[in-house]
Design a protein around this motif. Structure first.
Motif, PDB file in Angstrom:
ATOM      1  N   PHE A 469       0.832  -1.207   0.000  1.00 29.78           N
ATOM      2  CA  PHE A 469       0.000   0.000   0.000  1.00 29.78           C
ATOM      3  C   PHE A 469       0.866   1.256   0.000  1.00 29.78           C
ATOM      4  O   PHE A 469       0.645   2.195  -0.779  1.00 29.78           O
ATOM      5  CB  PHE A 469      -0.909  -0.009   1.233  1.00 29.78           C
ATOM      6  N   THR A 470       1.902   1.260   0.831  1.00 31.52           N
ATOM      7  CA  THR A 470       2.805   2.405   0.925  1.00 31.52           C
ATOM      8  C   THR A 470       3.546   2.631  -0.388  1.00 31.52           C
ATOM      9  O   THR A 470       3.722   3.765  -0.838  1.00 31.52           O
ATOM     10  CB  THR A 470       3.812   2.192   2.069  1.00 31.52           C
ATOM     11  N   ALA A 471       3.967   1.537  -1.013  1.00 38.83           N
ATOM     12  CA  ALA A 471       4.773   1.642  -2.229  1.00 38.83           C
ATOM     13  C   ALA A 471       4.012   2.276  -3.385  1.00 38.83           C
ATOM     14  O   ALA A 471       4.624   2.914  -4.256  1.00 38.83           O
ATOM     15  CB  ALA A 471       5.275   0.255  -2.635  1.00 38.83           C
ATOM     16  N   GLN A 472       2.682   2.113  -3.413  1.00 40.23           N
ATOM     17  CA  GLN A 472       1.922   2.629  -4.557  1.00 40.23           C
ATOM     18  C   GLN A 472       1.376   4.036  -4.345  1.00 40.23           C
ATOM     19  O   GLN A 472       0.729   4.594  -5.239  1.00 40.23           O
ATOM     20  CB  GLN A 472       0.788   1.664  -4.903  1.00 40.23           C
ATOM     21  N   GLU A 500      -0.673   3.011   5.822  1.00 34.81           N
ATOM     22  CA  GLU A 500       0.619   3.522   5.363  1.00 34.81           C
ATOM     23  C   GLU A 500       1.671   3.305   6.441  1.00 34.81           C
ATOM     24  O   GLU A 500       1.413   3.483   7.634  1.00 34.81           O
ATOM     25  CB  GLU A 500       0.528   5.001   5.027  1.00 34.81           C
ATOM     26  N   ILE A 501       2.847   2.871   6.006  1.00 33.43           N
ATOM     27  CA  ILE A 501       3.994   2.736   6.903  1.00 33.43           C
ATOM     28  C   ILE A 501       4.978   3.849   6.562  1.00 33.43           C
ATOM     29  O   ILE A 501       5.332   4.032   5.388  1.00 33.43           O
ATOM     30  CB  ILE A 501       4.680   1.363   6.739  1.00 33.43           C
ATOM     31  N   GLN A 502       5.418   4.574   7.531  1.00 34.59           N
ATOM     32  CA  GLN A 502       6.406   5.630   7.273  1.00 34.59           C
ATOM     33  C   GLN A 502       7.699   4.993   6.793  1.00 34.59           C
ATOM     34  O   GLN A 502       8.263   4.114   7.459  1.00 34.59           O
ATOM     35  CB  GLN A 502       6.658   6.455   8.535  1.00 34.59           C
ATOM     36  N   ILE A 503       8.154   5.410   5.630  1.00 33.71           N
ATOM     37  CA  ILE A 503       9.364   4.818   5.048  1.00 33.71           C
ATOM     38  C   ILE A 503      10.553   5.073   5.966  1.00 33.71           C
ATOM     39  O   ILE A 503      10.795   6.194   6.411  1.00 33.71           O
ATOM     40  CB  ILE A 503       9.616   5.389   3.638  1.00 33.71           C
ATOM     41  N   GLY A 504      11.277   4.001   6.233  1.00 33.37           N
ATOM     42  CA  GLY A 504      12.447   4.104   7.090  1.00 33.37           C
ATOM     43  C   GLY A 504      12.154   3.992   8.574  1.00 33.37           C
ATOM     44  O   GLY A 504      13.049   4.228   9.389  1.00 33.37           O
TER      45      GLY A 504
END
Length: 645
Positions: A469-472, A500-504
């Motif tokens: 989901f986050t990647a798109q 959504e997952i916060q990147i990093g």
């Protein structure tokens, strides 16, 4: 269960024994060899349909050629079961793909008849050409080189690169195209249509047969030579069909197509071709799964069905009393459809693995938005990059081991241009019985060194959904890697709402004392099991799921190293340059001092076995993690035991 080979097969311990038989006996040998493969694979498992399709070819090659002096290269290697059985490994064949047993693919260290290790596809022509060129250089004019390429392997660019060179290398090479219209899934692309046109052209085939029958009656030797006969035949073929011109334009003499299940025709043809010098290609038509009706009807299902009842065809499935977690592959396959239904920019791409990666779900439901491009990993990545330039969100699903073949495309076409292609690395980590050619051991290390990359791994099915989901999302502007293992996850109720997952950003799963366990991806579940065991012994480690190896969660790592001077990293990838190395780099850069133990795939080739056996061997299963914790805390454990005593 003891499996007994047939009367003729049990007397064949090498190709020399096969050559003692009459041509008339070869039909019986083929029947017995096919039945032996069915008997063994039904009880012990392994690849199935591919080897059944080349039984006659396997017998004919070893009957006509002087193996192992003549060099035979199989491509792809799961076709080679008959070859293994005929070359001294019949009695050990039941150990195929088992821990410390025979490899499921040709392997140079296993037999002198295995001239080249072939787990990945499309390498045979290059390898066999190298062998042919070496024979010419060394003056071994009687030594022959044969490449058997099939199961879709001809679709890869490397095969065409090799043919392009073979045509001008002036070396004695025979390429056998085993044309069965299949890889694991049905072949795709223009080449498949091209070969079908050759195979099904009634005008071409009838005239070809008539020409050869007529030429066979001409008095060769009385002013009419064999080479003259071939020239007449080739010119007539060109008049009837331009199809053969693809190969002949590459200066490969084309022969065929012929029935790959007619042992007499194969023996006669190979005997003639063995005497014709130079580069040439023999096109044979076979049926994948030949001789086992269910495999012939559903070749994808029977590519590697597992254990089955050979009489009824019922595939043996594990029986569970409670619901089981789905495979990560299926979570991907269902989740991408959910996302695509909400986001019309999402596309799916895979190189010849729609069933294995579960992209087939999307291909069935959204065929205009999901594509199998054949065994072409390089093309798959750059195609995805091209789609991404037009604002589309492409999930490019490739097995980790096969992604190695597209490293340059990831660097040059994706990362440098900072295109938000989502690279889903299926089968990451130790995959099990397929062994070292298929282990996804290196992707963390080889992607971590590339700028502009996001590299993630889910610990469970819900995390996989959330990373997808986050990647798109439009806010994600970098190439995004999601790696996950083969097989089942850990959640039965896995269809959780997308978040959504916060990147990093990683997460602390459990606080603790004395030692911190840092995990990346699915092995976090091994750590959870180890912590439960350690709790019964009064040991209380902390556990952090790092989630992203690039970018690292530096805030979380500062917390770890500020509190702990003993740290364990766990990953399902090589420890050389992998997740553990990233943690050490952070520690050194920030001038922390700690005792760090890295658990993962060691710096050696790990052979085949079940994933559980291989995780144990490499020491990063739950038992290995618990042992490492106890070893790091041994002084405290001794003191606690003494005080408690």
């Amino acid at each position: 269960m003891e499996i007994t080979p047939g009367h003729l097969l049990k007397g064949i311990d090498s190709p020399a024994d096969l050559k003692k038989l009459s041509r008339e006996q070869l039909h019986k040998v083929c029947d017995e060899l096919r039945q032996y493969i069915i008997d063994v694979v039904s009880v012990h498992g392994g690849h199935f349909a591919a080897s059944l399709g080349v039984v006659e070819l396997s017998v004919a090659l070893h009957y006509i050629y002087n193996t192992p002096y003549d060099q035979l290269v199989w491509d792809v290697g799961h076709q080679a079961y008959g070859h293994k059985i005929l070359t001294g490994r019949r009695d050990n064949f039941y150990t195929n793909r088992k821990y410390h047993g025979l490899s499921g693919f040709p392997k140079r260290g296993e037999s002198e008849y295995d001239t080249f290790g072939v787990g990945h596809s499309s390498t045979s022509i290059s390898a066999a050409l190298g062998m042919a060129m070496a024979a010419k250089y060394k003056g071994e004019t009687d030594r022959k080189s044969v490449a058997v390429i099939g199961d879709g392997a001809m679709t890869a660019g490397m095969a065409f690169e090799a043919m392009n060179h073979a045509g001008v290398a002036d070396s004695d090479l025979l390429i056998i195209l085993n044309d069965n219209c299949m890889s694991i899934d049905p072949n795709v692309g223009a080449l498949k249509e091209y070969l079908t046109d050759i195979s099904l052209s009634p005008t071409y085939n009838k005239l070809k047969d008539d020409v050869w029958k007529a030429l066979g009656k001409l008095p060769v030797g009385k002013g009419f030579t064999r080479s003259m006969a071939h020239k007449v035949a080739e010119s007539l073929k060109g008049m009837v069909s331009s199809s053969a011109n693809l190969f002949e334009a590459l200066k490969l003499r084309y022969f065929g197509p012929i029935d790959g299940h007619n042992i007499t025709k194969l023996v006669d043809t190979l005997k003639d071709l063995r005497e014709i010098p130079g580069p040439k290609i023999l096109h044979i038509i076979t049926v994948k799964g030949k001789g086992y009706s269910l495999a012939e009807k559903d070749q994808t299902k029977w590519h590697a069905p597992g254990l089955f009842d050979k009489i009824t065809g019922e595939i043996v499935k594990k029986k569970f009393t409670a619901p089981q977690p789905p495979k990560y592959q299926d979570v991907f396959g269902h989740s991408i459809i959910e996302l695509a239904e909400k986001n019309d920019k999402i596309m799916g791409v895979t190189p010849a693995m729609p069933s294995g990666s579960s992209l087939k779900f999307m291909m069935d439901k959204m065929p205009h938005r999901s594509f199998d491009v054949g065994i072409c990993e390089q093309h798959a990545v750059t195609l995805s990059a091209g789609l991404a330039t037009q604002g589309l969100r492409v999930f490019c699903n490739i097995y980790s081991s096969f992604m190695q073949r597209a490293f340059d495309q990831v660097v040059h076409d994706v990362a440098i241009q900072k295109l938000p292609v989502v690279l889903c690395l299926d089968r990451a980590g130790l995959v099990g019985e397929d062994g070292p050619t298929h282990h996804g051991a290196y992707d963390i290390a080889y992607f971590r060194c590339i700028p502009n990359m996001v590299i993630s791994a889910p610990m469970n099915e819900s995390e996989l959904r959330n990373l997808m989901f986050t990647a798109q999302l439009e806010s994600t502007t970098s190439p995004f890697v999601i790696r996950y293992p083969r097989g089942e996850g850990v959640m039965t109720n896995w269809q959780t709402p997308f978040e959504e997952i916060q990147i990093g950003k990683g997460r602390k799963i459990k606080d603790g004392e004395d030692v911190a366990i840092l995990t990346f991806g699915h092995p976090g579940n091994f750590a959870t099991s180890a912590i439960r065991e350690l709790k019964t012994q009064g040991i209380n480690p902390a556990h952090y799921d790092i989630r992203f190896v690039k970018p690292l969660d530096e805030e979380l790592l500062h917390e770890v190293f500020a509190k702990f001077d003993k740290v364990i990293t766990v990953e399902d990838g090589t420890i050389v340059g992998g997740f553990g190395s990233a943690i050490l780099e952070f520690m050194v850069a920030n001038e922390y001092r700690a005792d760090v133990k890295m658990l993962g795939i060691p710096d050696r080739i790990v052979e085949h076995g079940t994933p559980k056996e291989l995780h144990r061997e490499c020491g990063y299963d739950a038992q290995g993690i618990a042992e490492t914790v106890r070893e790091m805390l041994k002084d405290k454990v001794r003191v606690s035991t003494f005080i408690g005593g």
